[in-house]
Design an enzyme around this catalytic site. Structure first.
Site, PDB file in Angstrom:
ATOM      1  N   GLU A  44      18.976   2.820 108.178  1.00 35.92           N
ATOM      2  CA  GLU A  44      18.098   2.282 109.217  1.00 35.92           C
ATOM      3  C   GLU A  44      18.795   2.229 110.580  1.00 35.92           C
ATOM      4  OE1 GLU A  44      15.589  -1.092 107.560  1.00 35.92           O
ATOM      5  OE2 GLU A  44      17.046  -0.797 105.949  1.00 35.92           O
ATOM      6  N   SER A  58      12.747  -0.840 105.471  1.00 36.78           N
ATOM      7  CA  SER A  58      11.994   0.085 106.328  1.00 36.78           C
ATOM      8  C   SER A  58      11.353   1.220 105.546  1.00 36.78           C
ATOM      9  CB  SER A  58      12.895   0.647 107.438  1.00 36.78           C
ATOM     10  OG  SER A  58      13.331  -0.381 108.291  1.00 36.78           O
ATOM     11  N   TYR A  99       7.788   3.163 112.619  1.00 34.35           N
ATOM     12  CA  TYR A  99       8.673   3.313 113.770  1.00 34.35           C
ATOM     13  C   TYR A  99       8.451   4.565 114.616  1.00 34.35           C
ATOM     14  CZ  TYR A  99      11.120  -0.252 111.140  1.00 34.35           C
ATOM     15  OH  TYR A  99      11.433  -1.387 110.456  1.00 34.35           O
ATOM     16  N   ARG A 117      11.082 -12.442 107.985  1.00 32.63           N
ATOM     17  CA  ARG A 117       9.679 -12.038 107.887  1.00 32.63           C
ATOM     18  C   ARG A 117       9.337 -11.946 106.404  1.00 32.63           C
ATOM     19  NH1 ARG A 117       9.269  -6.527 109.110  1.00 32.63           N
ATOM     20  NH2 ARG A 117       8.850  -6.218 106.889  1.00 32.63           N
ATOM     21  N   ASP A 166       6.676 -10.941 103.509  1.00 31.42           N
ATOM     22  CA  ASP A 166       5.571  -9.987 103.337  1.00 31.42           C
ATOM     23  C   ASP A 166       4.789 -10.272 102.055  1.00 31.42           C
ATOM     24  OD1 ASP A 166       6.737  -8.884 105.553  1.00 31.42           O
ATOM     25  OD2 ASP A 166       7.539  -7.119 104.537  1.00 31.42           O
ATOM     26  N   GLU A 184       8.220  -9.184  99.597  1.00 33.54           N
ATOM     27  CA  GLU A 184       9.651  -9.216  99.893  1.00 33.54           C
ATOM     28  C   GLU A 184       9.919 -10.064 101.126  1.00 33.54           C
ATOM     29  OE1 GLU A 184      10.274  -4.962 100.244  1.00 33.54           O
ATOM     30  OE2 GLU A 184      10.499  -5.154 102.408  1.00 33.54           O
ATOM     31  N   ASN A 194      12.437 -10.156 104.563  1.00 32.89           N
ATOM     32  CA  ASN A 194      13.335  -9.395 105.433  1.00 32.89           C
ATOM     33  C   ASN A 194      14.067 -10.359 106.360  1.00 32.89           C
ATOM     34  OD1 ASN A 194      12.427  -6.314 105.100  1.00 32.89           O
ATOM     35  ND2 ASN A 194      10.632  -7.633 104.996  1.00 32.89           N
ATOM     36  N   GLY A 254      12.301  -5.783 111.821  1.00 30.24           N
ATOM     37  CA  GLY A 254      12.243  -4.956 113.014  1.00 30.24           C
ATOM     38  C   GLY A 254      11.952  -5.775 114.261  1.00 30.24           C
TER      39      GLY A 254
END
Length: 355
Positions: free
Chosen positions: A16, A192, A261, A300, A302, A314, A316, A320
């Site tokens: 990433e 990602s 992205y 974050r 999800d 999951e 994070n 991002g």
């Protein structure tokens, strides 16, 4: 009053790497310049650390490495040297003190507890989750096991390692019996959507597993869930703020790396298109999960949200932070604009270190 010196780490030995360059550019440009002095440090794909004193736009396209004033550097695990040691062209060194580190590093060597371990040894405060919470959230299987123990529902799954490939036929039967097709095959320690494949039938399973193994030694296979893809931003150490949950509506078959992205064609809905009471449930579960995994600073969370279920997918720990990323957008929707968000994150890192 002198400004607080913030070392922003970007790049990294990670699949990433390019995402990190985009995130770091946005972060650096939004850190309030009247309060903080930014010290950018690029980590190349080969693992070389470079102190970068140039135009921030050179970070986004990766050309920062070519700047004539770039010099090698390191953060040492020596608490008498809380800062950056620069290795100058004439063979001498120079030291720059650092007050706090903002590791804008995604994936391996950034979100997995490794860089956090170095910073703990150095004694330098840093933004985000600590060593153990970073490691727990990076490993999707560990995340699921801990969450299930806490009574938080997760997506049905199986997992195995590359050393179990001699039993592949047995696992293939389990996939058909427990998960069915289509299903998703993922490397356990990656983000990602790198190395992720949506598998439509068992004939494509082995190739997907082998692809995942190019990114990690453990593979996760998850049941395909038809639902709203809802995300929730969490901010804080003890007093937690859950942002306005958002929803991803992928243009592609699933929300893959390009959709996240590159193309920017997927729709981002804030708030998510689910009932208000469901949004509140998502926020509550996100805060519970954040605390269960021992997170601090930010994460974050999800979810897959259906009419009669909420599955946590999951967590994070350094999501991002690009101009199109959901985490800053969700926090902005609850009244915390990007520059204030950066300020709060840095202050949360300093506060944790002071405790």
């Amino acid at each position: 009053m002198s400004r607080i010196k913030v070392a922003v780490l970007f790049g990294g030995v990670s699949s990433e790497y390019e995402v990190s360059l985009q995130s770091a550019t946005s972060v650096i440009k939004n850190i309030p310049a009247d309060k903080y002095e930014v010290l950018p440090i690029g980590i190349t794909k080969s693992g070389r650390w470079l102190y970068f004193p140039g135009d921030y736009d050179m970070i986004a396209d990766g050309s920062y490495k070519t700047h004539p004033d770039c010099v090698g550097c390191a953060i040492l695990p020596d608490r008498s040297k809380k800062g950056i040691t620069k290795f100058l062209a004439d063979g001498t060194t120079a030291f720059v003190a650092v007050d706090v580190v903002f590791p804008v590093l995604h994936g391996k060597n950034g979100e997995d507890g490794t860089i956090q371990g170095l910073l703990e040894l150095s004694g330098i405060p840093y933004v985000g989750c600590d060593v153990i919470s970073s490691a727990n959230c990076m490993d999707k299987v560990v995340t699921k096991v801990l969450l299930e123990q806490a009574g938080i529902a997760t997506t049905p799954f199986l997992w195995f390692t590359k050393y179990d490939m001699d039993q592949f036929e047995q696992y293939k039967r389990q996939v058909a019996q427990k998960l069915g097709y289509p299903c998703f095959v993922k490397p356990v320690n990656a983000g990602s959507s790198v190395g992720v494949t949506k598998v439509s039938d068992e004939s494509a399973l082995k190739d997907a597993v082998l692809l995942a193994f190019t990114h990690d030694s453990k593979v996760l296979i998850e049941k395909n869930i038809t639902a709203h893809e809802v995300e929730c931003a969490v901010l804080g150490n003890r007093e937690l703020i859950a942002g306005v949950p958002g929803e991803i509506v992928p243009e592609a078959d699933f929300y893959d790396y390009e959709a996240k992205y590159i193309s920017g064609t997927s729709k981002l809905l804030i708030p998510a298109g689910v009932p208000e009471d469901t949004l509140r449930q998502v926020q509550d579960i996100a805060r519970r999960a954040f605390s269960t995994l021992g997170c601090t600073g930010l994460s974050r969370v999800d979810f897959f949200v259906g009419d009669d279920f909420i599955y946590l997918n999951e967590i994070n720990t350094l999501p991002g932070f690009t101009s199109i990323s959901m985490y800053p957008k969700m926090m902005d929707a609850c009244g915390i604009p990007y520059p204030e968000l950066c300020d709060r994150l840095i202050q949360l890192g300093l506060a944790r270190a002071a405790q």
